[in-house]
Scaffold this motif. Structure first.
Motif, short mmCIF file in Angstrom:
data_model
loop_
_atom_site.label_atom_id
_atom_site.label_comp_id
_atom_site.label_asym_id
_atom_site.label_seq_id
_atom_site.Cartn_x
_atom_site.Cartn_y
_atom_site.Cartn_z
N GLU A 2 25.15 41.47 38.78
CA GLU A 2 25.48 42.59 39.06
C GLU A 2 27.08 42.88 38.97
N GLU A 3 27.76 41.97 39.11
CA GLU A 3 29.20 42.04 39.16
C GLU A 3 29.92 42.39 37.57
N ASP A 4 30.74 43.31 37.52
CA ASP A 4 31.39 43.55 36.17
C ASP A 4 32.69 42.45 36.12
N ARG A 5 32.44 41.54 35.40
CA ARG A 5 33.44 40.51 35.31
C ARG A 5 34.44 40.63 33.98
N SER A 6 34.41 41.71 33.35
CA SER A 6 35.23 42.09 32.47
C SER A 6 36.79 42.16 32.94
N SER A 7 37.78 41.83 32.30
CA SER A 7 39.15 41.97 32.73
C SER A 7 39.78 43.10 32.13
N THR A 8 39.93 44.33 32.67
CA THR A 8 40.39 45.22 31.96
C THR A 8 41.88 45.92 32.43
N SER A 9 41.97 45.41 33.60
CA SER A 9 43.35 45.76 34.31
C SER A 9 44.79 45.40 33.74
N HIS A 10 44.58 43.98 33.11
CA HIS A 10 45.74 43.11 32.51
C HIS A 10 45.25 42.42 31.45
N SER A 11 46.26 42.61 30.50
CA SER A 11 45.70 41.36 29.28
C SER A 11 45.79 40.16 29.61
#
Length: 78
Positions: A66-75
């Motif tokens: 259920e957790e969104d583990r995509s990293s979108t804040s820092h490359s």
């Protein structure tokens, strides 16, 4: 009524009312170590139960993905 009276009233309330159970437990210190430490045991039990509950909740969320583990804040995070 001055500020000193207010703080003296707060001190009197906490020493006579709020700390009365702890004063009673302090008198048991010479009789039984376990009874004198009953508040510490209760806090440890509550903390342990809360830790077990939190770990089980984390496990269920981890298993359900259920957790969104995509990293979108820092490359540079991945």
């Amino acid at each position: 009524m001055t500020f000193k009276d207010i703080f003296t009233g707060i001190q009197d309330f906490t020493e006579t009312i709020l700390f009365a159970p702890f004063d009673a437990l302090r008198s048991l210190e010479l009789d039984s170590w376990f009874l004198a430490s009953v508040m510490n045991w209760l806090f440890m039990i509550v903390g342990f139960v809360a830790f077990i509950y939190w770990m089980r909740e984390l496990k269920t969320y981890n298993e359900n993905d259920e957790e969104d583990r995509s990293s979108t804040s820092h490359s540079y995070l991945g």
